[in-house]
Design a protein around this motif. Structure first.
Motif, PDB file in Angstrom:
ATOM      1  N   GLU A 344       0.840  -1.196   0.000  1.00 30.61           N
ATOM      2  CA  GLU A 344       0.000   0.000   0.000  1.00 30.61           C
ATOM      3  C   GLU A 344       0.877   1.250   0.000  1.00 30.61           C
ATOM      4  OE1 GLU A 344      -3.841  -2.016   2.294  1.00 30.61           O
ATOM      5  OE2 GLU A 344      -2.508  -0.652   3.372  1.00 30.61           O
ATOM      6  N   ALA A 345       1.997   1.201   0.723  1.00 31.35           N
ATOM      7  CA  ALA A 345       2.924   2.330   0.728  1.00 31.35           C
ATOM      8  C   ALA A 345       3.554   2.509  -0.653  1.00 31.35           C
ATOM      9  CB  ALA A 345       4.006   2.114   1.783  1.00 31.35           C
ATOM     10  N   ILE A 346       3.953   1.403  -1.283  1.00 27.49           N
ATOM     11  CA  ILE A 346       4.525   1.475  -2.634  1.00 27.49           C
ATOM     12  C   ILE A 346       3.488   2.008  -3.612  1.00 27.49           C
ATOM     13  CG2 ILE A 346       5.324   0.052  -4.572  1.00 27.49           C
ATOM     14  CD1 ILE A 346       6.731  -1.735  -2.522  1.00 27.49           C
ATOM     15  N   TYR A 347       2.277   1.499  -3.532  1.00 24.27           N
ATOM     16  CA  TYR A 347       1.194   1.909  -4.430  1.00 24.27           C
ATOM     17  C   TYR A 347       1.004   3.426  -4.394  1.00 24.27           C
ATOM     18  CZ  TYR A 347      -3.507   1.902  -6.551  1.00 24.27           C
ATOM     19  OH  TYR A 347      -4.602   2.133  -7.357  1.00 24.27           O
ATOM     20  N   HIS A 348       1.059   4.002  -3.178  1.00 22.21           N
ATOM     21  CA  HIS A 348       0.806   5.441  -3.029  1.00 22.21           C
ATOM     22  C   HIS A 348       2.092   6.273  -2.966  1.00 22.21           C
ATOM     23  CE1 HIS A 348      -3.484   4.818  -2.505  1.00 22.21           C
ATOM     24  NE2 HIS A 348      -3.249   3.918  -1.583  1.00 22.21           N
ATOM     25  N   GLY A 349       3.263   5.615  -3.040  1.00 18.40           N
ATOM     26  CA  GLY A 349       4.522   6.354  -3.051  1.00 18.40           C
ATOM     27  C   GLY A 349       4.872   7.004  -1.726  1.00 18.40           C
ATOM     28  N   ILE A 350       4.736   6.258  -0.619  1.00 16.97           N
ATOM     29  CA  ILE A 350       5.010   6.794   0.722  1.00 16.97           C
ATOM     30  C   ILE A 350       6.257   6.119   1.292  1.00 16.97           C
ATOM     31  CG2 ILE A 350       4.117   7.084   3.067  1.00 16.97           C
ATOM     32  CD1 ILE A 350       2.610   8.705   0.965  1.00 16.97           C
ATOM     33  N   PRO A 351       7.277   6.878   1.714  1.00 12.82           N
ATOM     34  CA  PRO A 351       8.460   6.273   2.345  1.00 12.82           C
ATOM     35  C   PRO A 351       8.113   5.692   3.709  1.00 12.82           C
ATOM     36  CG  PRO A 351       8.559   8.662   2.487  1.00 12.82           C
ATOM     37  CD  PRO A 351       7.372   8.348   1.628  1.00 12.82           C
ATOM     38  N   VAL A 352       8.895   4.707   4.147  1.00 19.45           N
ATOM     39  CA  VAL A 352       8.534   3.982   5.363  1.00 19.45           C
ATOM     40  C   VAL A 352       9.669   3.994   6.385  1.00 19.45           C
ATOM     41  CG1 VAL A 352       7.033   2.453   4.035  1.00 19.45           C
ATOM     42  CG2 VAL A 352       9.365   1.719   4.553  1.00 19.45           C
ATOM     43  N   VAL A 353       9.251   3.887   7.644  1.00 20.12           N
ATOM     44  CA  VAL A 353      10.149   3.560   8.748  1.00 20.12           C
ATOM     45  C   VAL A 353       9.755   2.162   9.189  1.00 20.12           C
ATOM     46  CG1 VAL A 353      10.855   4.077  11.109  1.00 20.12           C
ATOM     47  CG2 VAL A 353      10.437   5.942   9.488  1.00 20.12           C
ATOM     48  N   GLY A 354      10.651   1.198   8.983  1.00 18.66           N
ATOM     49  CA  GLY A 354      10.334  -0.195   9.272  1.00 18.66           C
ATOM     50  C   GLY A 354      10.757  -0.599  10.673  1.00 18.66           C
ATOM     51  N   ILE A 355       9.804  -1.191  11.417  1.00 22.24           N
ATOM     52  CA  ILE A 355      10.084  -1.775  12.732  1.00 22.24           C
ATOM     53  C   ILE A 355       9.682  -3.242  12.655  1.00 22.24           C
ATOM     54  CG2 ILE A 355       9.768  -1.531  15.224  1.00 22.24           C
ATOM     55  CD1 ILE A 355       8.672   1.245  14.786  1.00 22.24           C
ATOM     56  N   PRO A 356      10.485  -4.088  11.997  1.00 21.38           N
ATOM     57  CA  PRO A 356      10.085  -5.481  11.798  1.00 21.38           C
ATOM     58  C   PRO A 356      10.011  -6.254  13.111  1.00 21.38           C
ATOM     59  CG  PRO A 356      12.358  -5.154  11.128  1.00 21.38           C
ATOM     60  CD  PRO A 356      11.804  -3.800  11.422  1.00 21.38           C
ATOM     61  N   LEU A 357       9.050  -7.157  13.187  1.00 21.84           N
ATOM     62  CA  LEU A 357       8.827  -7.924  14.409  1.00 21.84           C
ATOM     63  C   LEU A 357       9.146  -9.403  14.238  1.00 21.84           C
ATOM     64  CD1 LEU A 357       5.432  -6.270  15.492  1.00 21.84           C
ATOM     65  CD2 LEU A 357       7.750  -5.664  16.218  1.00 21.84           C
ATOM     66  N   PHE A 358       8.662 -10.032  13.159  1.00 21.37           N
ATOM     67  CA  PHE A 358       8.891 -11.467  12.968  1.00 21.37           C
ATOM     68  C   PHE A 358       8.536 -11.841  11.531  1.00 21.37           C
ATOM     69  CE2 PHE A 358       4.576 -10.798  14.479  1.00 21.37           C
ATOM     70  CZ  PHE A 358       3.819 -11.512  13.559  1.00 21.37           C
ATOM     71  N   GLY A 359       8.746 -13.121  11.211  1.00 19.48           N
ATOM     72  CA  GLY A 359       8.338 -13.655   9.918  1.00 19.48           C
ATOM     73  C   GLY A 359       9.074 -13.017   8.747  1.00 19.48           C
ATOM     74  N   ASP A 360       8.313 -12.657   7.722  1.00 23.53           N
ATOM     75  CA  ASP A 360       8.896 -12.083   6.506  1.00 23.53           C
ATOM     76  C   ASP A 360       9.213 -10.600   6.651  1.00 23.53           C
ATOM     77  OD1 ASP A 360       6.261 -11.241   6.667  1.00 23.53           O
ATOM     78  OD2 ASP A 360       5.933 -11.296   4.509  1.00 23.53           O
ATOM     79  N   GLN A 361       8.846 -10.005   7.778  1.00 26.66           N
ATOM     80  CA  GLN A 361       8.943  -8.559   7.936  1.00 26.66           C
ATOM     81  C   GLN A 361      10.374  -8.013   7.837  1.00 26.66           C
ATOM     82  OE1 GLN A 361       6.851  -8.082  11.654  1.00 26.66           O
ATOM     83  NE2 GLN A 361       5.024  -9.103  10.827  1.00 26.66           N
ATOM     84  N   PRO A 362      11.380  -8.649   8.490  1.00 26.82           N
ATOM     85  CA  PRO A 362      12.745  -8.133   8.323  1.00 26.82           C
ATOM     86  C   PRO A 362      13.198  -8.128   6.866  1.00 26.82           C
ATOM     87  CG  PRO A 362      12.634  -9.642  10.191  1.00 26.82           C
ATOM     88  CD  PRO A 362      11.313  -9.744   9.482  1.00 26.82           C
ATOM     89  N   ASP A 363      12.863  -9.200   6.123  1.00 31.76           N
ATOM     90  CA  ASP A 363      13.256  -9.265   4.712  1.00 31.76           C
ATOM     91  C   ASP A 363      12.571  -8.172   3.895  1.00 31.76           C
ATOM     92  OD1 ASP A 363      14.785 -12.050   4.126  1.00 31.76           O
ATOM     93  OD2 ASP A 363      13.401 -12.245   5.796  1.00 31.76           O
ATOM     94  N   ASN A 364      11.304  -7.941   4.176  1.00 28.74           N
ATOM     95  CA  ASN A 364      10.563  -6.902   3.452  1.00 28.74           C
ATOM     96  C   ASN A 364      11.161  -5.524   3.696  1.00 28.74           C
ATOM     97  OD1 ASN A 364       8.790  -8.880   2.551  1.00 28.74           O
ATOM     98  ND2 ASN A 364       7.281  -8.488   4.139  1.00 28.74           N
TER      99      ASN A 364
END
Length: 491
Positions: A344-364
């Motif tokens: 959704e962020a990519i779709y709308h062109g919004i930069p992100v601050v990532g706080i990954p918790l588990f699963g695929d999130q760190p890779d994303n």
């Protein structure tokens, strides 16, 4: 030929591409939480096109609510688990994955990771047994004569159902640890020399992989805007962001709050559908950081109100995330790195601050960071100043917004929308009663044949044989001439 006639012919071709030909019966093996949100988008589109969709729903499901207004049918089956037991299971899994696993030293990390995987496997195995061993349910499913099974193979049971019901199978997933299923079951080539390995679990194929290899189609919930380039196959399609859509107007009270931000704009904060609460310490660290930015903040949070919460921050038990990210005043998105939210962020062109918790999130999050559209902070060790610095960086450094918009342009620049492609492939498999003609011959090869070791061995044997023969010939000739020379000397 007139422009109108050309346009009519073009539309006719498109209708042939997207048209289902005849309506079919779709059986769905889903997974709860964000996985369901993504699959539900495909199902809604299938229903619009006249297909009959039936979702297998465990009686203790937390997210698969039966919607009486929807044309989707839910077949609820009893499970051996209680509703409270299911809630406790997910709470325990999240506690271990978020608060305990990252703190473990290297030699203990993988044993705890294996423990978490084992807990998840046991849970989904029980769900599968409850469905497959339910004779009444299986009889009903066999009598229904479904045309296709659409399964999220995070919970490996759709492949077993496809075997029992003798029905074509389509998988939908983001990825699985080490991409082992995609490689060993789907045959997807992912050379580790230039394709980053997902997580760290690379293992040899087992019977489970062989069963899953019978899937006719794999719908991978990513795309080349986020993914690293790699070879692909005809029965793999990358449909990341299929759930994304243009933003709708916000509720009035939320719109008023967003507009009150003025030229500074707003920051959207959510840690996903599974995490609505945090420890008091982490919540206060986050709230203190957000209180120091000039932007207004909309935070999806269901826990106790943090003591450090600023006047610029509002807490909501639920937010229309896609609509907020598509709002012109949104400056940044603080996220756990779930695939749905990132797309959704990519779709709308919004930069992100990532706080990954588990699963695929760190890779994303790493992928967004490597593409210059986000930064990453560690959930357990970050201070308020760390989070504050990260938020200021993605808002004030124009390169992050530019890179986010670049990814957005890549995502939108597709000949066919991801959702339409996903629906097309589901209908394609139904029309052709499977898609075995798209499966590569790798599925029929042993590991030494796949790597051409038999050919290499044969060629080496030929080289060795020729070398031995030539050596023997040379030795024979040498001995012959040597004897002849000795005879001449004696004479």
């Amino acid at each position: 030929m007139s422009v109108k006639i050309i346009a009519a012919l073009f539309l006719l071709q498109l209708s042939g591409f997207f048209g289902s030909g005849s309506c079919g019966k779709v059986l769905v093996w889903p997974v709860d939480f964000s996985h369901w949100f993504n699959v539900r988008t495909i199902l809604d589109e299938l229903v619009k096109k006249g297909h009959e969709v039936t979702v297998l729903r465990p009686s203790t499901s937390l997210f698969l609510d039966v919607d009486q207004t929807s044309a989707i049918k839910f077949e609820t089956y009893p499970t051996s688990l209680s509703f409270s037991g299911t809630e406790e299971f997910f709470v325990e899994i999240l506690r271990k994955a978020i608060y305990e696993l990252p703190k473990q030293p290297f030699w203990k990390y993988f044993s705890m990771f294996q423990e978490i995987v084992g807990m998840s496997s046991d849970y989904y195995e029980n769900l599968c047994k409850d469905a497959v061993l339910n004779k009444e349910l299986m009889t009903k499913l066999q009598e229904s004569r479904f045309d296709i099974i659409l399964a999220d193979n995070f919970s490996p049971c759709g492949d077993l159902l496809a075997e029992i019901l003798k029905t074509p199978l389509v998988f939908t997933l983001r990825f699985l640890p080490g991409s082992t299923y995609e490689k060993y079951s789907g045959g997807l080539p992912l050379p580790p020399s230039y394709v980053p390995v997902v997580l760290s679990e690379l293992r040899r194929p087992t019977t489970l992989y062989e069963t899953m290899s019978k899937a006719d189609m794999w719908l991978i919930r990513t795309y080349w805007d986020l993914e690293f380039p790699h070879p692909t196959l005809p029965n793999f399609d990358f449909v990341g962001g299929l759930h994304c859509k243009p933003a709708k107007p916000l509720p009035k009270d939320m719109e008023d709050f967003v507009q009150s931000s003025g030229e500074h704009g707003v920051v959207v904060f959510s840690l996903g559908s599974m995490v609505g609460n945090l420890t008091e310490d982490r919540a206060n660290v986050i709230a203190a950081a957000l209180a120091q930015i000039p932007q207004k903040v909309l935070w999806r949070f269901e826990g106790k109100k943090p003591d450090t919460l600023g006047s610029n921050t509002r807490l909501y038990p639920w937010i229309p995330q896609n609509d907020l990210l598509g709002h012109p005043k949104t400056k940044a998105f603080i996220t756990h790195g779930g695939t749905n939210g990132l797309y959704e962020a990519i779709y709308h062109g919004i930069p992100v601050v990532g706080i990954p918790l588990f699963g695929d999130q760190p890779d994303n999050v790493v992928r967004m960071k490597s593409k210059g559209a986000g930064v990453r902070v560690d959930f357990l060790t970050m201070s308020s100043s760390d989070l504050l610095s990260a938020v200021k960086t993605v808002i004030n450094d124009p390169s992050y917004k530019e890179n986010a918009m670049r990814l957005s342009r890549i995502h939108h620049d597709q000949p066919v929308k991801p959702l339409n492609r996903a629906v097309f492939w589901v209908e394609y498999v139904m029309r052709h009663k499977g898609a075995k003609h798209l499966r590569v011959a790798a599925h029929d090869l042993s590991w030494f044949q796949y790597h051409s070791l038999d050919v290499i061995g044969f060629l080496l044997a030929c080289v060795v044989t020729v070398t031995v023969i030539i050596s023997k010939c040379c030795l024979f000739c040498y001995q012959k001439f040597a004897k002849a020379g000795k005879k001449k000397k004696r004479q």
